[in-house]
Design a protein around this motif. Structure first.
Motif, PDB file in Angstrom:
ATOM      1  N   PHE A 182       0.816  -1.212   0.000  1.00 33.88           N
ATOM      2  CA  PHE A 182       0.000   0.000   0.000  1.00 33.88           C
ATOM      3  C   PHE A 182       0.851   1.264   0.000  1.00 33.88           C
ATOM      4  O   PHE A 182       0.618   2.175  -0.784  1.00 33.88           O
ATOM      5  N   SER A 183       1.816   1.354   0.881  1.00 33.40           N
ATOM      6  CA  SER A 183       2.638   2.558   0.972  1.00 33.40           C
ATOM      7  C   SER A 183       3.507   2.716  -0.269  1.00 33.40           C
ATOM      8  O   SER A 183       4.071   1.743  -0.778  1.00 33.40           O
ATOM      9  N   ALA A 184       3.636   3.953  -0.706  1.00 35.99           N
ATOM     10  CA  ALA A 184       4.495   4.246  -1.862  1.00 35.99           C
ATOM     11  C   ALA A 184       5.955   3.939  -1.571  1.00 35.99           C
ATOM     12  O   ALA A 184       6.751   3.778  -2.494  1.00 35.99           O
ATOM     13  N   PHE A 185       6.318   3.810  -0.301  1.00 39.70           N
ATOM     14  CA  PHE A 185       7.701   3.542   0.076  1.00 39.70           C
ATOM     15  C   PHE A 185       8.030   2.054   0.092  1.00 39.70           C
ATOM     16  O   PHE A 185       9.185   1.674  -0.086  1.00 39.70           O
ATOM     17  N   THR A 186       7.037   1.208   0.334  1.00 46.66           N
ATOM     18  CA  THR A 186       7.312  -0.210   0.568  1.00 46.66           C
ATOM     19  C   THR A 186       7.640  -0.951  -0.721  1.00 46.66           C
ATOM     20  O   THR A 186       6.822  -1.040  -1.621  1.00 46.66           O
ATOM     21  N   GLY A 187       8.859  -1.466  -0.778  1.00 44.18           N
ATOM     22  CA  GLY A 187       9.311  -2.223  -1.943  1.00 44.18           C
ATOM     23  C   GLY A 187       9.693  -1.357  -3.129  1.00 44.18           C
ATOM     24  O   GLY A 187       9.878  -1.859  -4.229  1.00 44.18           O
ATOM     25  N   SER A 188       9.814  -0.050  -2.904  1.00 41.37           N
ATOM     26  CA  SER A 188      10.160   0.860  -4.007  1.00 41.37           C
ATOM     27  C   SER A 188      11.462   1.590  -3.683  1.00 41.37           C
ATOM     28  O   SER A 188      11.998   1.478  -2.586  1.00 41.37           O
ATOM     29  N   ASP A 189      11.925   2.366  -4.649  1.00 41.87           N
ATOM     30  CA  ASP A 189      13.096   3.210  -4.433  1.00 41.87           C
ATOM     31  C   ASP A 189      12.685   4.675  -4.232  1.00 41.87           C
ATOM     32  O   ASP A 189      13.484   5.578  -4.445  1.00 41.87           O
ATOM     33  N   LEU A 190      11.453   4.907  -3.782  1.00 39.46           N
ATOM     34  CA  LEU A 190      10.963   6.276  -3.613  1.00 39.46           C
ATOM     35  C   LEU A 190      11.847   7.082  -2.665  1.00 39.46           C
ATOM     36  O   LEU A 190      12.174   8.233  -2.960  1.00 39.46           O
ATOM     37  N   ASP A 191      12.240   6.501  -1.563  1.00 42.99           N
ATOM     38  CA  ASP A 191      13.071   7.227  -0.602  1.00 42.99           C
ATOM     39  C   ASP A 191      14.384   7.691  -1.241  1.00 42.99           C
ATOM     40  O   ASP A 191      14.818   8.833  -1.049  1.00 42.99           O
ATOM     41  N   VAL A 192      14.995   6.836  -2.049  1.00 44.45           N
ATOM     42  CA  VAL A 192      16.242   7.187  -2.733  1.00 44.45           C
ATOM     43  C   VAL A 192      15.997   8.317  -3.732  1.00 44.45           C
ATOM     44  O   VAL A 192      16.781   9.263  -3.828  1.00 44.45           O
ATOM     45  N   VAL A 193      14.895   8.238  -4.470  1.00 46.28           N
ATOM     46  CA  VAL A 193      14.552   9.288  -5.443  1.00 46.28           C
ATOM     47  C   VAL A 193      14.339  10.620  -4.721  1.00 46.28           C
ATOM     48  O   VAL A 193      14.862  11.655  -5.147  1.00 46.28           O
ATOM     49  N   LEU A 194      13.602  10.598  -3.625  1.00 52.82           N
ATOM     50  CA  LEU A 194      13.339  11.838  -2.892  1.00 52.82           C
ATOM     51  C   LEU A 194      14.623  12.442  -2.339  1.00 52.82           C
ATOM     52  O   LEU A 194      14.825  13.659  -2.411  1.00 52.82           O
ATOM     53  N   ARG A 195      15.498  11.606  -1.814  1.00 49.02           N
ATOM     54  CA  ARG A 195      16.774  12.117  -1.316  1.00 49.02           C
ATOM     55  C   ARG A 195      17.613  12.674  -2.460  1.00 49.02           C
ATOM     56  O   ARG A 195      18.263  13.706  -2.317  1.00 49.02           O
TER      57      ARG A 195
END
Length: 186
Positions: free
Chosen positions: A101-114
């Motif tokens: 469900f979370s956009a963060f879980t199993g994705s590289d979103l955190d890396v992209v945002l940083r």
């Protein structure tokens, strides 16, 4: 409104997920989301699409996960992760693929945002009680500033949608309509 360090997150706008929406509400939602995306692009705010996606055979789906296991056959489709053509990403937009469900879980979103030095997320998506709720909670725990575009969200359960937008989300996020957010960019 300051736009530096801001990104617009458009979540789960996939035909397979949107299929349950009434056509009139779907068309209105997609029009509003397009308005937000176009305004973001015009102000050099990154537009990040988040889509639910799995490998063939859905090896990422555990039989212990009641929701995802029950929907496994829907996910095992190469077209499932496609973004709705009426809000399709444009050149320069980013697509992130998630596994829960979370956009963060199993994705590289955190890396992209940083990588983009994003400190403020503006959220829209379907469903309010799924991706929007889960992403809001996780983003708040990551100390990101949050704005939720209330009319850029939809949930099949109108009461759950109302409670989240009026009682739960305002504790962790600023609440705006898409028109309010777009006007604040100028």
């Amino acid at each position: 409104m300051a736009t530096a360090n801001t990104a617009l997150l458009l979540m789960d706008l996939q035909p397979a997920i949107l299929a349950g929406m009434p056509n009139d509400k779907l068309a209105e939602l997609l029009d509003r989301v397009n308005k937000a995306a176009n305004a973001a692009r015009a102000h050099q705010i990154p537009v990040i699409y988040v889509a639910l996606s799995f490998r063939p055979g859905t090896p990422e789906v555990s039989s212990n996960n009641q929701f995802f296991d029950a929907a496994r056959s829907r996910f095992d489709n190469p077209d499932f992760a496609n973004i709705h053509p009426d809000v399709a990403p444009q050149t320069g937009d980013i697509i992130v693929y998630k596994k829960r469900f979370s956009a963060f879980t199993g994705s590289d979103l955190d890396v992209v945002l940083r990588g983009l030095n994003v400190k403020h997320l503006v959220l829209a998506g379907v469903s309010t009680s799924g991706v929007v709720l889960s992403t809001t909670r996780e983003a708040a725990d990551k100390d990101l500033q949050l704005t939720i575009l209330a009319d850029g969200c939809f949930d099949a359960d109108e009461e759950t949608h109302r409670v989240l937008l009026t009682k739960v989300f305002p504790r962790q996020a600023g609440m705006k309509t898409i028109d309010e957010w777009c006007e604040g960019l100028d």
